[in-house]
Each structure stands twice: as C-alpha cells, then as structure tokens.
Design a protein around this motif. Structure first.
Motif, PDB file in Angstrom:
ATOM      1  N   HIS A 268      -8.283 -54.852  21.683  1.00  0.00           N
ATOM      2  CA  HIS A 268      -7.118 -55.328  22.873  1.00  0.00           C
ATOM      3  C   HIS A 268      -6.034 -55.570  22.017  1.00  0.00           C
ATOM      4  CE1 HIS A 268      -6.472 -55.674  27.306  1.00  0.00           C
ATOM      5  NE2 HIS A 268      -5.447 -56.423  26.847  1.00  0.00           N
TER       6      HIS A 268
ATOM      7  N   VAL B 113      -2.589 -58.336  22.802  1.00  0.00           N
ATOM      8  CA  VAL B 113      -1.605 -58.883  23.658  1.00  0.00           C
ATOM      9  C   VAL B 113      -0.116 -59.039  23.082  1.00  0.00           C
ATOM     10  CG1 VAL B 113      -3.282 -60.061  24.841  1.00  0.00           C
ATOM     11  CG2 VAL B 113      -2.434 -61.224  22.605  1.00  0.00           C
TER      12      VAL B 113
ATOM     13  N   GLU C 254      -0.181 -48.972  23.060  1.00  0.00           N
ATOM     14  CA  GLU C 254      -1.415 -48.546  23.772  1.00  0.00           C
ATOM     15  C   GLU C 254      -2.118 -47.282  23.418  1.00  0.00           C
ATOM     16  OE1 GLU C 254       0.618 -47.952  27.631  1.00  0.00           O
ATOM     17  OE2 GLU C 254      -0.284 -49.678  28.297  1.00  0.00           O
TER      18      GLU C 254
ATOM     19  N   SER D 161      -1.921 -55.848  26.953  1.00  0.00           N
ATOM     20  CA  SER D 161      -1.451 -56.774  27.969  1.00  0.00           C
ATOM     21  C   SER D 161      -0.210 -57.491  27.494  1.00  0.00           C
ATOM     22  CB  SER D 161      -2.587 -57.959  28.424  1.00  0.00           C
ATOM     23  OG  SER D 161      -3.736 -57.424  28.781  1.00  0.00           O
TER      24      SER D 161
ATOM     25  N   TYR E 194       6.594 -56.748  33.511  1.00  0.00           N
ATOM     26  CA  TYR E 194       6.072 -57.696  32.945  1.00  0.00           C
ATOM     27  C   TYR E 194       6.140 -59.171  33.249  1.00  0.00           C
ATOM     28  CZ  TYR E 194       5.491 -53.603  29.674  1.00  0.00           C
ATOM     29  OH  TYR E 194       5.200 -52.421  29.428  1.00  0.00           O
TER      30      TYR E 194
ATOM     31  N   LEU F 265       1.096 -65.281  31.742  1.00  0.00           N
ATOM     32  CA  LEU F 265       0.020 -64.156  31.998  1.00  0.00           C
ATOM     33  C   LEU F 265      -1.363 -65.072  31.664  1.00  0.00           C
ATOM     34  CD1 LEU F 265      -1.349 -61.655  33.104  1.00  0.00           C
ATOM     35  CD2 LEU F 265      -1.138 -60.649  30.540  1.00  0.00           C
TER      36      LEU F 265
ATOM     37  N   LEU G  92      -5.329 -64.082  31.297  1.00  0.00           N
ATOM     38  CA  LEU G  92      -6.386 -63.033  31.406  1.00  0.00           C
ATOM     39  C   LEU G  92      -7.733 -63.769  30.650  1.00  0.00           C
ATOM     40  CD1 LEU G  92      -5.496 -60.437  29.089  1.00  0.00           C
ATOM     41  CD2 LEU G  92      -4.116 -62.216  29.194  1.00  0.00           C
TER      42      LEU G  92
ATOM     43  N   LEU H  55     -10.678 -62.179  28.106  1.00  0.00           N
ATOM     44  CA  LEU H  55     -11.270 -61.157  27.507  1.00  0.00           C
ATOM     45  C   LEU H  55     -12.118 -61.533  26.604  1.00  0.00           C
ATOM     46  CD1 LEU H  55      -7.620 -59.732  26.238  1.00  0.00           C
ATOM     47  CD2 LEU H  55      -9.006 -58.336  27.725  1.00  0.00           C
TER      48      LEU H  55
END
Length: 152
Positions: free
Chosen positions: A27, A29, A44, A50, A65, A69, A71, A73
């Motif tokens: 992932h 960020v 991506e 993210s 955006y 944030l 999140l 993970l």
C-alpha cells in the motif's frame, strides 16, 4: 510481513526511480502536495493509494482528498497530516501507531510516547539543498521499521 510505501511533496514531478523504490509495497500513502492528480494514478499502478492534500493542492484540484486521514492497515492505525505543526493536542489517540506527515521536505523518523512520527521528505523537485527521498515501513505484527530511501 507487509510493506507500506510513504511519499510526500511530489509537487507534480514524478520520477521513474520512485516506481522502482516502491515496487513490491502492499500500500502507498501520500502525505500531500501532490501537484497533479495524475501522480496518484501512476502510483496506483504500483499499489493501492491513500492520500491527503497539502498546501499546494488547493480546493479545486484536490477536493477529493481530505486534509487529514486516519486509516487502519495491516493491524496498525495510521494518521496522515501534511504539516506536523498542525497537530493539535489530543488529536492523536493512543490507538495510533504511526503519524505520517510531509511539508518540511526534511526526512525524519522519531518515536515519542510509543508513536512513530515519519516524514518521508520530498519526492519532488529538490529544494533547500535537500535530497529527494521517500520512505518504506516494514510491518511485522506489532513492529514498525521505517526506512528513508534517497531517490537517485
């Protein structure tokens, strides 16, 4: 084990070396100052992304955006904010494992009260005679191992 790619302050300049350094992450960020929404599309292609907006992103270009944030993970709560100086007292809860910021263009890693604070530096145009950098975080159960990588 999982690997998180951490990037910030691209300012619209996407370097091919960035993809090489992020190859294999689970992932990504992005801590703001994207500069061009196509940057996120390119990231991506490597891994899910993210992102938050930074001070140069403006309302119109980066309205999708958020400013911050939170999140989860790989079993860890992550908090993204563009400028760490904007953190208000009490904003970071004990459940947060890592706070990721950008803005200063200075890469740094520090741990305060059990929370890792990571600034990957700037992956965009070189400023202030600082190198272009990004970071990875290897996550193995409770352990977070952040590393700063120069973009050559």
């Amino acid at each position: 084990m999982h690997t998180l790619g951490v990037i910030s302050d691209i300012h619209g300049l996407f370097r091919d070396e960035t993809v090489k350094l992020l190859d294999g992450v689970d992932h990504i960020v992005h801590a703001g100052d994207i500069g061009d929404p196509k940057i996120i599309e390119r990231l991506e292609a490597t891994a899910p992304v993210s992102a938050i907006r930074g001070n140069i992103d403006g309302e119109a270009r980066a309205a999708i955006y958020p400013d911050t944030l939170r999140l989860t993970l790989f079993g860890h709560e992550i908090f993204l904010i563009h400028d760490r100086n904007d953190l208000r007292s009490g904003l970071i809860e004990k459940s947060v494992s890592i706070v990721i910021s950008g803005h200063s263009h200075r890469a740094s890693i520090e741990t305060l009260d059990g929370v890792v604070y990571l600034n990957p530096g700037s992956a965009g145009p070189r400023r202030f005679k600082l190198p272009a950098t990004l970071a990875t975080v290897h996550i193995c159960k409770e352990k977070l191992v952040p590393t700063i990588h120069p973009i050559i």
